[in-house]
Design a protein around this motif. Structure first.
Motif, PDB file in Angstrom:
ATOM      1  N   ARG A  27     -10.305 -11.558   1.165  1.00 47.07           N
ATOM      2  CA  ARG A  27     -11.015 -10.287   0.951  1.00 47.07           C
ATOM      3  C   ARG A  27     -11.191 -10.083  -0.558  1.00 47.07           C
ATOM      4  NH1 ARG A  27      -7.392  -6.081   4.225  1.00 47.07           N
ATOM      5  NH2 ARG A  27      -8.766  -4.608   3.136  1.00 47.07           N
ATOM      6  N   TYR A  79      -4.806  -9.509  -0.919  1.00 46.31           N
ATOM      7  CA  TYR A  79      -6.182  -9.466  -0.410  1.00 46.31           C
ATOM      8  C   TYR A  79      -6.906 -10.797  -0.639  1.00 46.31           C
ATOM      9  CZ  TYR A  79      -5.794  -4.409   0.311  1.00 46.31           C
ATOM     10  OH  TYR A  79      -5.415  -3.157   0.750  1.00 46.31           O
ATOM     11  N   TYR A 130      -0.407  -2.924  -7.740  1.00 47.11           N
ATOM     12  CA  TYR A 130      -1.842  -3.165  -7.539  1.00 47.11           C
ATOM     13  C   TYR A 130      -2.156  -4.658  -7.702  1.00 47.11           C
ATOM     14  CZ  TYR A 130      -3.605   1.667  -7.333  1.00 47.11           C
ATOM     15  OH  TYR A 130      -3.913   2.950  -6.938  1.00 47.11           O
ATOM     16  N   GLU A 133       0.842  -1.212   0.000  1.00 49.39           N
ATOM     17  CA  GLU A 133       0.000   0.000   0.000  1.00 49.39           C
ATOM     18  C   GLU A 133       0.870   1.253   0.000  1.00 49.39           C
ATOM     19  OE1 GLU A 133      -4.005  -1.655   2.309  1.00 49.39           O
ATOM     20  OE2 GLU A 133      -2.382  -0.743   3.473  1.00 49.39           O
ATOM     21  N   GLN A 160     -11.052  -4.851  -6.640  1.00 49.49           N
ATOM     22  CA  GLN A 160     -10.751  -3.436  -6.882  1.00 49.49           C
ATOM     23  C   GLN A 160      -9.299  -3.259  -7.326  1.00 49.49           C
ATOM     24  OE1 GLN A 160     -11.842  -1.607  -3.153  1.00 49.49           O
ATOM     25  NE2 GLN A 160     -13.881  -1.084  -3.892  1.00 49.49           N
ATOM     26  N   MET A 161      -8.379  -3.964  -6.648  1.00 45.20           N
ATOM     27  CA  MET A 161      -6.955  -3.849  -6.984  1.00 45.20           C
ATOM     28  C   MET A 161      -6.669  -4.427  -8.375  1.00 45.20           C
ATOM     29  SD  MET A 161      -5.699  -2.242  -4.443  1.00 45.20           S
ATOM     30  CE  MET A 161      -7.307  -1.462  -4.246  1.00 45.20           C
ATOM     31  N   GLU A 176     -13.514  -8.830  -2.442  1.00 49.64           N
ATOM     32  CA  GLU A 176     -14.026  -7.536  -2.930  1.00 49.64           C
ATOM     33  C   GLU A 176     -12.880  -6.528  -3.068  1.00 49.64           C
ATOM     34  OE1 GLU A 176     -15.223  -9.161  -0.328  1.00 49.64           O
ATOM     35  OE2 GLU A 176     -17.316  -9.672  -0.797  1.00 49.64           O
ATOM     36  N   SER A 177     -12.037  -6.451  -2.014  1.00 48.07           N
ATOM     37  CA  SER A 177     -10.872  -5.553  -2.090  1.00 48.07           C
ATOM     38  C   SER A 177      -9.926  -6.003  -3.195  1.00 48.07           C
ATOM     39  CB  SER A 177     -10.132  -5.536  -0.756  1.00 48.07           C
ATOM     40  OG  SER A 177     -10.955  -5.039   0.280  1.00 48.07           O
ATOM     41  N   GLY A 219      -3.767  -7.087  -4.919  1.00 42.30           N
ATOM     42  CA  GLY A 219      -4.941  -7.923  -5.147  1.00 42.30           C
ATOM     43  C   GLY A 219      -4.693  -9.362  -4.707  1.00 42.30           C
TER      44      GLY A 219
END
Length: 546
Positions: free
Chosen positions: A433, A428, A421, A400, A439-440, A435-436, A425
């Motif tokens: 996770r 996560y 990214y 991050e 997004q990545m 959903e997170s 992903g």
């Protein structure tokens, strides 16, 4: 000059414009000669600014005469340069940006005459504008804003082209500087024509056997290596070495060119040749010289490729012993070399040692203001290795942090940001996770679509990861849509991607079976969309919102 300045200071009022110009002249002389501390130069520049800004004619750029505007711009440039030397980068950026704004209307074609002041021959502001832009590039590089720094360097080149005669040696150097800046950003495609132009200008002005030509060819070798055109890289390197030897060069330039040649031979798989070259170089270099560390790092690279783990580790230990002694003398160079050493420890499966060296490097870089652009890369590498070794919760903060640092340094659409990214992903997903993760992966795919192209293998893998995340979430319609795009992309690769295509089709059918099994009514069947063949850059972003 100091004596004359003190006499003037004693005879004119404190707000006299002549005193301001004397402060400027003295400050410029002290800076050029290196005979004073930057703090003293800054004090002179600020004193000059205080007088000029208090003058009724120079209080604002709108009401200032051209002569006053140039004097004010030069004082701001001096203050910016001194602030840069004091590592006050934000102050420097403020001074220099203001200087640039004052000079911009005075450049040719901006509607204001170039002739200012009372001199009959006039005054050309372009050299001043060039100096300001060049220092702006230095400051933005130090702040990690390398994309903006490149724009300033391009402006410098344009100014040089308008000032210097065609075929100028100095113009060739400006082209090479810009090429080197692009190469540092790993933008080798942009760097290549610029370096070729530098070579053309230097050969025209100085002949084919000049030292400038040797430097151009060495950089060309680096660029061709970055483009993975290793034969061309070796050819340029050999010509560069030949020119340097013809001039009797035997110092650092020639040794670094020889190390470059060994690294190119490693890339070509000619490991024994590379080791032989490096052993000869090692005999010429002093025992505790950091160049010797470079030699052993390159030797370790050749040995690691030959799967000689024991010999590789011994070379890396020698290199680390040298680097530890140089940490305080040249921390920036040592930090960069630690990164390369860590990658070689990784090759021989010494992951803990690799992570330890990267953390050591990051700690050093954080204390070097000019090295901000490297921090993101190192943080990303630490995060990836922690992820690789199963330390997922420890990896996420590094990844991050790396995203934010790299976006600031290289821009939000740089392919390196896309890779981070993608790793985020994956982390996560490991943390359950999805959903997170989706997004990545969507952000990674959109960046790679732009920077690498939709059919690049890494872009396809990001799309595959996105399909997997939606599959895990039970969003089968979106999973099928992105899996179909994976299928289409591998199909475009032809027979070379037969196995990848087969696996992509298997996963698509697997998702389709799950989707059909989850449907409870005919209305739901009709609601299941067919996968789209085409997409736009924002498709994956819209899919995340859905």
């Amino acid at each position: 000059m100091l004596y004359a300045f003190s006499r003037l200071e004693a005879t004119v009022p404190a707000n006299d414009k002549r005193l301001a110009l004397a402060c400027l002249k003295l400050g410029q002389h002290l800076e050029a000669s290196g005979s004073a501390e930057p703090s003293r130069i800054l004090a002179l520049a600020l004193r000059c600014l205080g007088i000029l800004e208090a003058s009724p004619n120079a209080s604002t750029s709108a009401s200032a005469s051209a002569s006053d505007a140039v004097s004010l711009a030069m004082a701001l440039h001096l203050a910016g340069s001194a602030s840069f030397e004091l590592s006050r980068f934000h102050d420097a950026l403020s001074f220099l940006s203001r200087s640039q704004r004052l000079l911009a209307p005075l450049l040719p074609g901006k509607g204001v005459a170039l002739v200012v002041g009372e001199e009959p021959e006039g005054f050309d502001v372009r050299p001043v504008a060039h100096a300001v832009r060049l220092q702006l590039a230095n400051v933005k590089t130090a702040l990690g804003r390398r994309e903006e720094a490149l724009a300033d360097m391009r402006a410098c080149l344009e100014l040089k082209e308008s000032i210097l005669p065609p075929g100028s040696r100095e113009l060739g150097t400006a082209y090479r500087d810009l090429a080197e800046a692009h190469a540092t950003m790993l933008d080798f495609k942009q760097a290549l024509p610029l370096c070729q132009k530098a070579l053309e200008l230097h050969e025209l002005a100085l002949g084919k056997n000049s030292v400038e030509v040797a430097h151009d060819r060495r950089l060309l070798g680096v660029i061709y290596t970055g483009l993975e055109q290793h034969e061309q890289a070796l050819e340029q390197n050999e010509v560069s070495q030949k020119v340097l030897k013809s001039w009797g060069a035997s110092g650092a330039d020639l040794i670094h060119a020889e190390i470059d040649a060994a690294n190119i031979k490693i890339a070509l798989g000619r490991f024994d040749e590379a080791v032989s070259v490096l052993k000869n170089i090692a005999k010429k270099v002093e025992k505790d010289n950091e160049t010797r560390a470079l030699v052993f790092i390159s030797m370790a690279k050749a040995l690691a490729n030959q799967e000689k783990a024991g010999d590789t580790k011994r070379c890396l230990e020698i290199a680390c012993d040298i680097l530890e002694k140089k940490e305080f003398a040249t921390p920036d160079k040592v930090a960069e070399m630690y990164v390369e050493v860590s990658s070689l420890y990784e090759m021989v499966n010494e992951f803990d040692k690799a992570i330890s060296l990267l953390k050591r490097s990051l700690g050093m870089l954080e204390r070097i203001p000019q090295a901000q652009h490297l921090e993101g890369n190192v943080a990303a590498r630490i995060g990836w290795l922690l992820l690789l070794t199963g330390k997922v919760s420890g990896a996420i903060p590094y990844l991050e942090d790396a995203v934010e640092r790299m976006k600031e340094s290289f821009g939000p659409k740089h392919y390196g940001v896309g890779y981070v990214y993608n790793n985020l992903g994956a982390a996560y997903m490991e943390m359950d996770r999805p959903e997170s993760a989706a997004q990545m992966f969507a952000l990674a795919k959109d960046i790679m679509d732009v920077s690498l192209g939709p059919h690049h293998s890494d872009t396809i893998e990001a799309c595959q990861s996105l399909a997997n995340a939606y599959n895990t979430m039970g969003s089968y319609a979106l999973a099928m849509e992105f899996q179909k795009r994976v299928v289409d992309s591998w199909q475009s690769h032809g027979p070379d991607a037969r196995d990848e295509l087969k696996e992509a089709i298997r996963l698509y059918n697997q998702i389709k079976i799950k989707a059909l099994a989850s449907l409870t009514s005919e209305g739901s069947v009709n609601a299941l969309p067919e996968p789209q063949e085409q997409e736009t850059d924002s498709d994956s972003g819209k899919a995340v919102q859905q």
